[in-house]
Design a protein around this motif. Structure first.
Motif, PDB file in Angstrom:
ATOM      1  N   UNK A  89     -43.293  23.102  34.742  1.00 24.70           N
ATOM      2  CA  UNK A  89     -42.417  21.990  34.372  1.00 24.70           C
ATOM      3  C   UNK A  89     -42.920  21.396  33.064  1.00 24.70           C
ATOM      4  N   UNK A  90     -42.207  21.624  31.979  1.00 22.04           N
ATOM      5  CA  UNK A  90     -42.677  21.217  30.660  1.00 22.04           C
ATOM      6  C   UNK A  90     -42.377  19.748  30.398  1.00 22.04           C
ATOM      7  N   UNK A  91     -43.326  19.085  29.766  1.00 15.07           N
ATOM      8  CA  UNK A  91     -43.154  17.697  29.358  1.00 15.07           C
ATOM      9  C   UNK A  91     -43.462  17.579  27.874  1.00 15.07           C
ATOM     10  N   UNK A  92     -42.584  16.882  27.149  1.00 10.70           N
ATOM     11  CA  UNK A  92     -42.806  16.646  25.727  1.00 10.70           C
ATOM     12  C   UNK A  92     -43.758  15.472  25.570  1.00 10.70           C
ATOM     13  N   UNK A  93     -44.933  15.739  25.025  1.00 11.52           N
ATOM     14  CA  UNK A  93     -45.954  14.702  24.870  1.00 11.52           C
ATOM     15  C   UNK A  93     -45.675  13.849  23.640  1.00 11.52           C
ATOM     16  N   UNK A  94     -45.410  14.493  22.520  1.00 12.31           N
ATOM     17  CA  UNK A  94     -45.123  13.768  21.287  1.00 12.31           C
ATOM     18  C   UNK A  94     -44.530  14.725  20.262  1.00 12.31           C
ATOM     19  N   UNK A  95     -43.829  14.157  19.289  1.00 14.78           N
ATOM     20  CA  UNK A  95     -43.251  14.935  18.198  1.00 14.78           C
ATOM     21  C   UNK A  95     -43.547  14.236  16.882  1.00 14.78           C
ATOM     22  N   UNK A  96     -43.975  15.003  15.901  1.00  7.61           N
ATOM     23  CA  UNK A  96     -44.256  14.476  14.568  1.00  7.61           C
ATOM     24  C   UNK A  96     -43.486  15.301  13.550  1.00  7.61           C
ATOM     25  N   UNK A  97     -42.858  14.622  12.594  1.00  6.32           N
ATOM     26  CA  UNK A  97     -42.046  15.326  11.599  1.00  6.32           C
ATOM     27  C   UNK A  97     -42.386  14.819  10.204  1.00  6.32           C
ATOM     28  N   UNK A  98     -42.443  15.748   9.237  1.00  2.51           N
ATOM     29  CA  UNK A  98     -42.724  15.384   7.850  1.00  2.51           C
ATOM     30  C   UNK A  98     -41.851  16.242   6.935  1.00  2.51           C
ATOM     31  N   UNK A  99     -40.890  15.603   6.270  1.00  2.00           N
ATOM     32  CA  UNK A  99     -39.979  16.348   5.398  1.00  2.00           C
ATOM     33  C   UNK A  99     -40.632  16.739   4.074  1.00  2.00           C
ATOM     34  N   UNK A 100     -41.752  16.101   3.724  1.00  2.00           N
ATOM     35  CA  UNK A 100     -42.415  16.440   2.462  1.00  2.00           C
ATOM     36  C   UNK A 100     -43.129  17.786   2.540  1.00  2.00           C
ATOM     37  N   UNK A 101     -43.255  18.339   3.740  1.00  2.00           N
ATOM     38  CA  UNK A 101     -43.858  19.665   3.916  1.00  2.00           C
ATOM     39  C   UNK A 101     -42.801  20.706   4.270  1.00  2.00           C
ATOM     40  N   UNK A 102     -41.561  20.452   3.897  1.00  2.00           N
ATOM     41  CA  UNK A 102     -40.453  21.327   4.276  1.00  2.00           C
ATOM     42  C   UNK A 102     -40.333  22.529   3.349  1.00  2.00           C
ATOM     43  N   UNK A 103     -39.462  23.448   3.749  1.00  2.23           N
ATOM     44  CA  UNK A 103     -39.177  24.591   2.899  1.00  2.23           C
ATOM     45  C   UNK A 103     -38.518  24.178   1.594  1.00  2.23           C
ATOM     46  N   UNK A 104     -37.714  23.116   1.643  1.00  2.00           N
ATOM     47  CA  UNK A 104     -37.085  22.626   0.407  1.00  2.00           C
ATOM     48  C   UNK A 104     -38.138  22.112  -0.567  1.00  2.00           C
ATOM     49  N   UNK A 105     -39.169  21.452  -0.032  1.00  2.00           N
ATOM     50  CA  UNK A 105     -40.249  20.974  -0.897  1.00  2.00           C
ATOM     51  C   UNK A 105     -40.991  22.146  -1.527  1.00  2.00           C
ATOM     52  N   UNK A 106     -41.167  23.207  -0.746  1.00  2.00           N
ATOM     53  CA  UNK A 106     -41.823  24.408  -1.257  1.00  2.00           C
ATOM     54  C   UNK A 106     -40.982  25.044  -2.360  1.00  2.00           C
ATOM     55  N   UNK A 107     -39.672  25.091  -2.143  1.00  2.00           N
ATOM     56  CA  UNK A 107     -38.772  25.640  -3.153  1.00  2.00           C
ATOM     57  C   UNK A 107     -38.790  24.798  -4.427  1.00  2.00           C
ATOM     58  N   UNK A 108     -38.884  23.475  -4.270  1.00  2.00           N
ATOM     59  CA  UNK A 108     -38.911  22.584  -5.434  1.00  2.00           C
ATOM     60  C   UNK A 108     -40.135  22.833  -6.305  1.00  2.00           C
ATOM     61  N   UNK A 109     -41.258  23.177  -5.670  1.00  2.00           N
ATOM     62  CA  UNK A 109     -42.459  23.495  -6.441  1.00  2.00           C
ATOM     63  C   UNK A 109     -42.207  24.680  -7.370  1.00  2.00           C
ATOM     64  N   UNK A 110     -41.551  25.707  -6.832  1.00  2.00           N
ATOM     65  CA  UNK A 110     -41.277  26.898  -7.633  1.00  2.00           C
ATOM     66  C   UNK A 110     -40.225  26.609  -8.701  1.00  2.00           C
ATOM     67  N   UNK A 111     -39.220  25.803  -8.362  1.00  2.00           N
ATOM     68  CA  UNK A 111     -38.190  25.428  -9.336  1.00  2.00           C
ATOM     69  C   UNK A 111     -38.818  24.695 -10.517  1.00  2.00           C
ATOM     70  N   UNK A 112     -39.667  23.727 -10.235  1.00  2.00           N
ATOM     71  CA  UNK A 112     -40.301  22.954 -11.306  1.00  2.00           C
ATOM     72  C   UNK A 112     -41.205  23.828 -12.167  1.00  2.00           C
ATOM     73  N   UNK A 113     -41.905  24.768 -11.525  1.00  2.00           N
ATOM     74  CA  UNK A 113     -42.779  25.672 -12.271  1.00  2.00           C
ATOM     75  C   UNK A 113     -41.965  26.554 -13.218  1.00  2.00           C
ATOM     76  N   UNK A 114     -40.888  27.137 -12.707  1.00  2.00           N
ATOM     77  CA  UNK A 114     -40.063  28.024 -13.529  1.00  2.00           C
ATOM     78  C   UNK A 114     -39.386  27.262 -14.666  1.00  2.00           C
ATOM     79  N   UNK A 115     -38.904  26.056 -14.369  1.00  2.00           N
ATOM     80  CA  UNK A 115     -38.265  25.249 -15.410  1.00  2.00           C
ATOM     81  C   UNK A 115     -39.262  24.899 -16.504  1.00  2.00           C
ATOM     82  N   UNK A 116     -40.480  24.568 -16.110  1.00  2.00           N
ATOM     83  CA  UNK A 116     -41.515  24.233 -17.087  1.00  2.00           C
ATOM     84  C   UNK A 116     -41.850  25.427 -17.972  1.00  2.00           C
TER      85      UNK A 116
END
Length: 224
Positions: free
Chosen positions: A43-70
């Motif tokens: 019987x599974x119980x959810x203890x806690x959930x933590x979320x951070x959008x700054x570590x998302x795939x979109x943030x990772x893509x933005x790093x590459x976009x900024x590098x290529x643009x530079x």
């Protein structure tokens, strides 16, 4: 008790597990969900959930976009920020970088693996062609991976403290399951593997079924 003790093929979940951590590392966020299995009843119980959008795939893509643009602006002697100020150029560059990320995530060959971000006529008729090697990409993503690692470590430590477990936090989990397309990236996988060594190493931790791709795990779960 190990999976082999249960008579399965060694790829099943350990019997009588008490805590599991779900690392859902997708395009929108890095989400950590801690589950408990009181008394090994299933019987599974959810203890806690933590979320951070700054570590998302979109943030990772933005790093590459900024590098290529530079790189593009430097090579063509354009003012800094001019390329990304153009909505059309920015959109085309973002799509090219997303394709490059998928290539980097799927590529084999260790440090020799890499790809090129190519966009014909990106801005004012000028073409973009930026080679991205695996070491260069990992260097760009260093701060990103370090932040994600700190987040996962903190979550493990909180649960370990709550449950009175020792071992610096990692020992609090019997299973750590990765989901999401970002978790396929070698650097992201190295973060999780470093914190929770797979079964068979000094700190045994079940890492999920090998026949379920991480980027399809959520969809398969919803379908079931």
């Amino acid at each position: 008790q190990s999976p082999a003790d249960n008579g399965d093929n060694g790829d099943g979940a350990p019997a009588n597990w008490s805590h599991a951590l779900i690392v859902d590392w997708g395009a929108s966020s890095l989400t950590l969900s801690a589950l408990s299995n009181p008394g090994g009843t299933g019987t599974l119980q959810l203890v806690r959930t933590t979320r951070d959008s700054s570590c998302s795939g979109r943030a990772l893509s933005s790093l590459l976009v900024n590098h290529c643009a530079s790189q593009f602006e430097r090579r063509n002697r354009l003012p800094s920020g001019e390329v990304l100020a153009s909505k059309r150029a920015k959109g085309r560059l973002e799509r090219a970088c997303e394709d490059a990320l998928r290539t980097l995530g799927a590529a084999q060959g260790g440090s020799r693996a890499g790809c090129s971000v190519v966009v014909d006529g990106l801005y004012e008729g000028l073409d973009l062609n930026v080679p991205v090697s695996r070491p260069r990409f990992d260097a760009l993503c260093g701060p990103f991976y370090r932040k994600a690692k700190a987040m996962i470590q903190a979550e493990a430590a909180r649960l370990a403290e709550k449950e009175g477990e020792g071992g610096g936090g990692a020992a609090a989990f019997d299973a750590v399951l990765a989901a999401g397309n970002v978790s396929l990236m070698p650097g992201a996988a190295a973060v999780v593997d470093g914190l929770f060594p797979p079964k068979g190493d000094d700190k045994k931790c079940w890492r999920g079924r090998s026949d379920v791709p991480a980027d399809e795990a959520v969809a398969l779960g919803c379908a079931m």
